[in-house]
Motif scaffolding. Structure first.
Motif, PDB file in Angstrom:
ATOM      1  N   ALA A 247       0.826  -1.209   0.000  1.00  0.00           N
ATOM      2  CA  ALA A 247       0.000   0.000   0.000  1.00  0.00           C
ATOM      3  C   ALA A 247       0.859   1.257   0.000  1.00  0.00           C
ATOM      4  O   ALA A 247       0.542   2.244  -0.679  1.00  0.00           O
ATOM      5  CB  ALA A 247      -0.919  -0.008   1.218  1.00  0.00           C
ATOM      6  N   LEU A 248       1.957   1.206   0.730  1.00  0.00           N
ATOM      7  CA  LEU A 248       2.853   2.364   0.806  1.00  0.00           C
ATOM      8  C   LEU A 248       3.472   2.661  -0.550  1.00  0.00           C
ATOM      9  O   LEU A 248       3.588   3.828  -0.954  1.00  0.00           O
ATOM     10  CB  LEU A 248       3.944   2.084   1.838  1.00  0.00           C
ATOM     11  N   TRP A 249       3.846   1.618  -1.279  1.00  0.00           N
ATOM     12  CA  TRP A 249       4.464   1.829  -2.590  1.00  0.00           C
ATOM     13  C   TRP A 249       3.465   2.489  -3.550  1.00  0.00           C
ATOM     14  O   TRP A 249       3.822   3.439  -4.257  1.00  0.00           O
ATOM     15  CB  TRP A 249       4.944   0.496  -3.154  1.00  0.00           C
ATOM     16  N   PHE A 250       2.238   2.025  -3.574  1.00  0.00           N
ATOM     17  CA  PHE A 250       1.223   2.628  -4.441  1.00  0.00           C
ATOM     18  C   PHE A 250       0.903   4.058  -4.014  1.00  0.00           C
ATOM     19  O   PHE A 250       0.699   4.945  -4.848  1.00  0.00           O
ATOM     20  CB  PHE A 250      -0.050   1.779  -4.438  1.00  0.00           C
ATOM     21  N   PHE A 251       0.881   4.296  -2.710  1.00  0.00           N
ATOM     22  CA  PHE A 251       0.604   5.638  -2.209  1.00  0.00           C
ATOM     23  C   PHE A 251       1.707   6.607  -2.637  1.00  0.00           C
ATOM     24  O   PHE A 251       1.432   7.731  -3.076  1.00  0.00           O
ATOM     25  CB  PHE A 251       0.480   5.610  -0.685  1.00  0.00           C
ATOM     26  N   LEU A 252       2.941   6.174  -2.532  1.00  0.00           N
ATOM     27  CA  LEU A 252       4.069   7.030  -2.928  1.00  0.00           C
ATOM     28  C   LEU A 252       4.055   7.302  -4.422  1.00  0.00           C
ATOM     29  O   LEU A 252       4.388   8.401  -4.870  1.00  0.00           O
ATOM     30  CB  LEU A 252       5.390   6.375  -2.518  1.00  0.00           C
ATOM     31  N   LYS A 253       3.671   6.287  -5.204  1.00  0.00           N
ATOM     32  CA  LYS A 253       3.554   6.497  -6.647  1.00  0.00           C
ATOM     33  C   LYS A 253       2.441   7.486  -6.953  1.00  0.00           C
ATOM     34  O   LYS A 253       2.574   8.350  -7.832  1.00  0.00           O
ATOM     35  CB  LYS A 253       3.262   5.158  -7.337  1.00  0.00           C
TER      36      LYS A 253
END
Length: 340
Positions: A247-253
Protein backbone atom coordinates in the motif's frame (compact mmCIF):
# COMPACT_ATOMS: atom_id res chain seq x y z
CA UNK A 1 56.74 4.97 0.92
CA UNK A 2 54.90 7.19 3.39
CA UNK A 3 57.11 8.47 6.19
CA UNK A 4 56.01 7.73 9.74
CA UNK A 5 55.92 10.89 11.88
CA UNK A 6 58.34 10.90 14.79
CA UNK A 7 56.57 10.83 18.13
CA UNK A 8 57.76 13.11 20.91
CA UNK A 9 57.39 12.32 24.61
CA UNK A 10 54.50 14.79 24.66
CA UNK A 11 52.79 12.82 21.88
CA UNK A 12 53.20 9.57 23.79
CA UNK A 13 51.68 11.07 26.94
CA UNK A 14 48.80 12.53 24.93
CA UNK A 15 48.18 9.20 23.19
CA UNK A 16 48.03 7.37 26.50
CA UNK A 17 45.68 9.93 28.04
CA UNK A 18 43.24 10.15 25.14
CA UNK A 19 43.98 7.70 22.29
CA UNK A 20 40.95 8.71 20.21
CA UNK A 21 41.79 12.40 20.36
CA UNK A 22 45.41 11.59 19.51
CA UNK A 23 44.40 9.59 16.42
CA UNK A 24 41.97 12.32 15.39
CA UNK A 25 44.75 14.87 15.64
CA UNK A 26 46.96 12.89 13.25
CA UNK A 27 44.49 11.32 10.80
CA UNK A 28 41.62 12.62 8.72
CA UNK A 29 39.77 9.77 7.01
CA UNK A 30 38.13 10.13 3.63
CA UNK A 31 34.31 10.27 3.91
CA UNK A 32 34.19 6.98 2.00
CA UNK A 33 36.34 5.40 4.71
CA UNK A 34 33.87 6.51 7.38
CA UNK A 35 30.97 5.08 5.36
CA UNK A 36 32.79 1.79 4.84
CA UNK A 37 33.62 1.55 8.54
CA UNK A 38 29.95 2.06 9.45
CA UNK A 39 28.89 -0.49 6.82
CA UNK A 40 31.42 -3.03 8.15
CA UNK A 41 29.95 -2.67 11.64
CA UNK A 42 26.47 -3.22 10.21
CA UNK A 43 27.56 -6.30 8.24
CA UNK A 44 29.23 -7.79 11.31
CA UNK A 45 26.12 -7.17 13.40
CA UNK A 46 24.20 -9.31 10.90
CA UNK A 47 26.96 -11.95 10.77
CA UNK A 48 26.88 -12.39 14.55
CA UNK A 49 23.11 -13.00 14.39
CA UNK A 50 23.52 -15.61 11.64
CA UNK A 51 26.36 -17.42 13.42
CA UNK A 52 24.36 -17.32 16.64
CA UNK A 53 21.56 -19.00 14.71
CA UNK A 54 24.02 -21.63 13.49
CA UNK A 55 24.94 -22.37 17.11
CA UNK A 56 21.28 -23.00 17.94
CA UNK A 57 20.47 -24.96 14.80
CA UNK A 58 23.43 -27.34 15.23
CA UNK A 59 22.52 -27.96 18.87
CA UNK A 60 25.75 -26.30 20.02
CA UNK A 61 24.27 -23.81 22.47
CA UNK A 62 25.93 -25.58 25.41
CA UNK A 63 29.01 -26.70 23.49
CA UNK A 64 30.92 -24.50 25.90
CA UNK A 65 29.01 -25.33 29.09
CA UNK A 66 30.20 -22.35 31.11
CA UNK A 67 31.08 -18.67 30.70
CA UNK A 68 33.33 -16.70 30.35
CA UNK A 69 35.45 -19.88 30.12
CA UNK A 70 34.53 -22.54 27.58
CA UNK A 71 34.80 -25.26 30.22
CA UNK A 72 35.94 -25.27 33.82
CA UNK A 73 39.61 -24.36 33.88
CA UNK A 74 39.95 -23.69 30.12
CA UNK A 75 39.12 -20.65 28.02
CA UNK A 76 39.25 -22.74 24.84
CA UNK A 77 37.60 -26.05 23.88
CA UNK A 78 39.38 -29.18 25.08
CA UNK A 79 39.73 -32.53 23.33
CA UNK A 80 37.20 -34.00 25.75
CA UNK A 81 34.45 -31.82 24.21
CA UNK A 82 32.65 -32.47 20.92
CA UNK A 83 32.57 -30.41 17.75
CA UNK A 84 29.69 -28.46 19.28
CA UNK A 85 32.20 -26.71 21.51
CA UNK A 86 34.18 -25.57 18.47
CA UNK A 87 31.03 -24.08 16.92
CA UNK A 88 30.04 -22.28 20.13
CA UNK A 89 33.61 -21.08 20.74
CA UNK A 90 33.89 -19.76 17.18
CA UNK A 91 30.73 -17.71 17.68
CA UNK A 92 32.20 -16.30 20.89
CA UNK A 93 35.40 -15.35 19.09
CA UNK A 94 33.43 -13.57 16.38
CA UNK A 95 32.29 -11.18 19.09
CA UNK A 96 35.85 -9.84 19.12
CA UNK A 97 35.71 -9.34 15.36
CA UNK A 98 32.46 -7.44 15.87
CA UNK A 99 34.12 -5.33 18.56
CA UNK A 100 36.97 -4.55 16.16
CA UNK A 101 34.50 -3.48 13.46
CA UNK A 102 32.61 -1.26 15.89
CA UNK A 103 35.93 0.14 17.18
CA UNK A 104 36.99 1.01 13.64
CA UNK A 105 33.66 2.79 13.10
CA UNK A 106 34.16 4.78 16.32
CA UNK A 107 37.73 5.78 15.40
CA UNK A 108 36.75 6.75 11.85
CA UNK A 109 33.79 8.83 13.07
CA UNK A 110 35.91 10.47 15.80
CA UNK A 111 38.61 11.41 13.29
CA UNK A 112 36.34 12.78 10.56
CA UNK A 113 36.65 16.52 9.86
CA UNK A 114 34.57 18.41 10.72
CA UNK A 115 33.84 16.44 13.85
CA UNK A 116 30.33 15.00 14.07
CA UNK A 117 29.44 14.16 17.64
CA UNK A 118 26.25 12.39 16.52
CA UNK A 119 28.23 9.78 14.58
CA UNK A 120 30.60 9.12 17.47
CA UNK A 121 27.69 8.63 19.86
CA UNK A 122 26.10 6.11 17.51
CA UNK A 123 29.39 4.21 17.40
CA UNK A 124 29.67 4.14 21.19
CA UNK A 125 26.03 3.05 21.46
CA UNK A 126 26.92 0.00 19.36
CA UNK A 127 29.89 -0.74 21.62
CA UNK A 128 27.79 -0.76 24.79
CA UNK A 129 25.07 -2.88 23.16
CA UNK A 130 27.73 -5.42 22.15
CA UNK A 131 29.10 -5.49 25.70
CA UNK A 132 25.61 -5.88 27.16
CA UNK A 133 24.72 -8.66 24.75
CA UNK A 134 27.99 -10.48 25.47
CA UNK A 135 27.06 -10.54 29.16
CA UNK A 136 23.52 -11.61 28.30
CA UNK A 137 24.95 -14.37 26.11
CA UNK A 138 26.89 -15.63 29.11
CA UNK A 139 23.70 -15.62 31.17
CA UNK A 140 21.96 -17.61 28.41
CA UNK A 141 24.60 -20.34 28.79
CA UNK A 142 24.58 -20.27 32.60
CA UNK A 143 20.77 -20.69 32.75
CA UNK A 144 20.82 -23.59 30.28
CA UNK A 145 19.40 -21.81 27.21
CA UNK A 146 16.26 -20.52 28.88
CA UNK A 147 14.09 -19.52 25.88
CA UNK A 148 13.19 -16.13 27.32
CA UNK A 149 16.85 -15.17 27.74
CA UNK A 150 17.54 -16.47 24.21
CA UNK A 151 14.73 -14.24 22.89
CA UNK A 152 16.16 -11.24 24.76
CA UNK A 153 19.60 -12.06 23.31
CA UNK A 154 18.18 -11.92 19.78
CA UNK A 155 16.18 -8.74 20.42
CA UNK A 156 19.28 -6.98 21.76
CA UNK A 157 21.12 -8.07 18.61
CA UNK A 158 18.27 -6.47 16.64
CA UNK A 159 18.85 -3.26 18.62
CA UNK A 160 22.50 -3.41 17.56
CA UNK A 161 21.48 -3.76 13.91
CA UNK A 162 19.17 -0.77 14.36
CA UNK A 163 21.89 1.53 15.66
CA UNK A 164 24.40 0.28 13.08
CA UNK A 165 21.95 0.90 10.23
CA UNK A 166 21.19 4.40 11.50
CA UNK A 167 24.91 5.19 11.74
CA UNK A 168 25.51 3.92 8.21
CA UNK A 169 22.73 6.17 6.94
CA UNK A 170 24.02 9.15 8.93
CA UNK A 171 27.48 8.84 7.34
CA UNK A 172 25.83 9.65 4.00
CA UNK A 173 24.08 12.81 5.11
CA UNK A 174 24.76 15.99 7.05
CA UNK A 175 23.89 17.12 10.56
CA UNK A 176 21.36 19.77 9.59
CA UNK A 177 17.76 19.71 10.73
CA UNK A 178 15.83 16.89 9.02
CA UNK A 179 13.58 18.08 6.21
CA UNK A 180 10.62 15.78 5.46
CA UNK A 181 10.29 14.57 1.88
CA UNK A 182 6.76 13.22 2.24
CA UNK A 183 3.53 14.26 3.92
CA UNK A 184 2.25 13.42 7.37
CA UNK A 185 0.00 10.60 6.13
CA UNK A 186 2.94 8.74 4.59
CA UNK A 187 5.00 9.20 7.73
CA UNK A 188 2.22 7.74 9.87
CA UNK A 189 1.87 4.77 7.51
CA UNK A 190 5.60 4.10 7.71
CA UNK A 191 5.58 4.29 11.51
CA UNK A 192 2.75 1.74 11.48
CA UNK A 193 4.95 -0.44 9.28
CA UNK A 194 7.81 -0.09 11.79
CA UNK A 195 5.53 -1.02 14.72
CA UNK A 196 4.08 -4.11 13.04
CA UNK A 197 7.58 -5.18 11.94
CA UNK A 198 8.73 -5.06 15.55
CA UNK A 199 5.77 -7.21 16.59
CA UNK A 200 6.64 -9.60 13.74
CA UNK A 201 10.22 -9.94 15.01
CA UNK A 202 9.05 -10.45 18.59
CA UNK A 203 6.59 -13.12 17.47
CA UNK A 204 9.43 -14.82 15.62
CA UNK A 205 11.39 -15.16 18.86
CA UNK A 206 8.37 -16.89 20.43
CA UNK A 207 8.19 -19.28 17.46
CA UNK A 208 11.86 -20.08 18.00
CA UNK A 209 11.42 -20.48 21.75
CA UNK A 210 8.55 -22.95 21.26
CA UNK A 211 9.86 -24.70 18.14
CA UNK A 212 11.89 -27.86 17.61
CA UNK A 213 15.34 -26.22 17.69
CA UNK A 214 16.11 -25.71 21.39
CA UNK A 215 19.83 -25.20 20.78
CA UNK A 216 21.10 -28.33 22.54
CA UNK A 217 20.46 -32.06 22.37
CA UNK A 218 19.77 -32.30 26.10
CA UNK A 219 16.73 -31.24 28.08
CA UNK A 220 16.13 -27.55 27.38
CA UNK A 221 13.19 -25.52 28.65
CA UNK A 222 10.75 -24.41 25.96
CA UNK A 223 8.05 -21.74 25.86
CA UNK A 224 4.84 -23.54 26.74
CA UNK A 225 2.66 -22.52 23.80
CA UNK A 226 1.52 -24.24 20.63
CA UNK A 227 4.37 -23.90 18.16
CA UNK A 228 2.12 -24.18 15.11
CA UNK A 229 -0.35 -21.66 16.53
CA UNK A 230 2.38 -19.07 17.17
CA UNK A 231 3.84 -19.73 13.72
CA UNK A 232 0.45 -19.02 12.14
CA UNK A 233 0.16 -15.79 14.17
CA UNK A 234 3.65 -14.88 13.02
CA UNK A 235 2.52 -15.40 9.42
CA UNK A 236 -0.47 -13.10 9.97
CA UNK A 237 1.84 -10.27 11.09
CA UNK A 238 4.06 -11.01 8.10
CA UNK A 239 1.10 -10.56 5.74
CA UNK A 240 0.24 -7.27 7.47
CA UNK A 241 3.80 -6.04 6.89
CA UNK A 242 3.62 -7.09 3.24
CA UNK A 243 0.23 -5.38 2.81
CA UNK A 244 1.44 -2.15 4.41
CA UNK A 245 4.52 -2.16 2.20
CA UNK A 246 2.45 -2.76 -0.94
CA UNK A 247 0.00 0.00 0.00
CA UNK A 248 2.85 2.36 0.81
CA UNK A 249 4.46 1.83 -2.59
CA UNK A 250 1.22 2.63 -4.44
CA UNK A 251 0.60 5.64 -2.21
CA UNK A 252 4.07 7.03 -2.93
CA UNK A 253 3.55 6.50 -6.65
CA UNK A 254 0.19 8.26 -6.47
CA UNK A 255 1.53 11.39 -4.75
CA UNK A 256 4.63 11.47 -6.97
CA UNK A 257 6.98 11.13 -4.00
CA UNK A 258 10.76 11.48 -4.44
CA UNK A 259 12.55 8.50 -5.92
CA UNK A 260 14.50 7.70 -2.73
CA UNK A 261 11.52 6.61 -0.61
CA UNK A 262 9.94 4.75 -3.55
CA UNK A 263 13.14 2.81 -4.21
CA UNK A 264 13.53 1.86 -0.55
CA UNK A 265 9.93 0.61 -0.39
CA UNK A 266 10.45 -1.41 -3.57
CA UNK A 267 13.59 -2.98 -2.10
CA UNK A 268 11.74 -3.87 1.09
CA UNK A 269 8.90 -5.46 -0.87
CA UNK A 270 11.33 -7.69 -2.79
CA UNK A 271 13.03 -8.74 0.46
CA UNK A 272 9.65 -9.58 1.98
CA UNK A 273 8.71 -11.73 -1.00
CA UNK A 274 11.91 -13.76 -0.65
CA UNK A 275 11.49 -14.04 3.10
CA UNK A 276 7.87 -15.15 2.69
CA UNK A 277 8.82 -17.93 0.28
CA UNK A 278 11.49 -19.20 2.68
CA UNK A 279 9.09 -18.97 5.61
CA UNK A 280 6.35 -21.04 4.01
CA UNK A 281 8.76 -23.62 2.58
CA UNK A 282 10.42 -24.14 5.96
CA UNK A 283 7.02 -24.44 7.65
CA UNK A 284 5.73 -27.13 5.29
CA UNK A 285 9.05 -29.01 5.26
CA UNK A 286 9.17 -29.15 9.09
CA UNK A 287 11.90 -26.56 9.67
CA UNK A 288 15.07 -27.88 8.01
CA UNK A 289 18.08 -26.19 9.61
CA UNK A 290 19.39 -24.59 6.42
CA UNK A 291 16.09 -22.85 5.69
CA UNK A 292 15.71 -21.72 9.29
CA UNK A 293 19.17 -20.18 9.09
CA UNK A 294 18.26 -18.41 5.85
CA UNK A 295 15.06 -17.18 7.48
CA UNK A 296 17.06 -15.66 10.35
CA UNK A 297 19.30 -13.90 7.84
CA UNK A 298 16.20 -12.72 6.00
CA UNK A 299 14.71 -11.30 9.20
CA UNK A 300 17.81 -9.11 9.55
CA UNK A 301 17.44 -7.92 5.96
CA UNK A 302 13.73 -7.19 6.49
CA UNK A 303 14.42 -5.05 9.54
CA UNK A 304 17.23 -3.17 7.79
CA UNK A 305 14.87 -2.63 4.84
CA UNK A 306 12.19 -1.22 7.14
CA UNK A 307 14.72 1.13 8.75
CA UNK A 308 15.92 2.31 5.34
CA UNK A 309 12.34 3.12 4.38
CA UNK A 310 11.92 5.13 7.58
CA UNK A 311 15.21 6.99 7.15
CA UNK A 312 14.47 7.78 3.50
CA UNK A 313 11.50 9.98 4.44
CA UNK A 314 13.74 12.93 5.27
CA UNK A 315 16.99 14.51 4.24
CA UNK A 316 19.69 16.32 6.21
CA UNK A 317 21.95 18.99 4.81
CA UNK A 318 25.50 19.58 6.00
CA UNK A 319 26.06 22.22 8.67
CA UNK A 320 28.65 24.97 8.30
CA UNK A 321 30.47 24.63 11.62
CA UNK A 322 31.28 21.82 14.01
CA UNK A 323 33.67 21.01 16.82
CA UNK A 324 36.97 19.54 15.62
CA UNK A 325 38.51 16.51 17.29
CA UNK A 326 41.96 18.10 16.94
CA UNK A 327 40.95 20.68 19.55
CA UNK A 328 40.63 17.95 22.17
CA UNK A 329 43.99 16.53 21.15
CA UNK A 330 45.68 19.93 21.27
CA UNK A 331 44.31 20.53 24.76
CA UNK A 332 45.67 17.17 25.95
CA UNK A 333 49.02 17.86 24.34
CA UNK A 334 49.26 21.30 25.90
CA UNK A 335 48.40 19.90 29.32
CA UNK A 336 51.10 17.24 28.95
CA UNK A 337 53.63 19.86 27.87
CA UNK A 338 52.88 21.98 30.95
CA UNK A 339 53.25 18.90 33.15
CA UNK A 340 56.77 18.43 31.80
Amino acid sequence: MVSVPKLTPTDVVAALRNPLAFIAGHWTPDPRTVRRAALTALVMSVVIVVTGGAVRLTGSGLGCPTWPECTDGSLTPTTALSYHSAIEFTNRMLTYVLCAAVGWAIIAARSEKPYRRSLTRLGWAQFWIVMGNAILGGIVVLVGLNPYTVAAHFLLATALITVAAVMWQRTREGDGEPRPLVGKAVQQLVWALVAVSLVLIAAGTVVTGAGPHPGDSGEVERIDVSWSGVAELHAVFAWIVVSLTFALWFFLKGVDAPRGPRDRVRDLFLILLGQGVIGYVQYFTHLPTVLVGLHMFGSCLVWIGVLRVLLSLRERAAVATAELPAQSYDAVGASAARAE
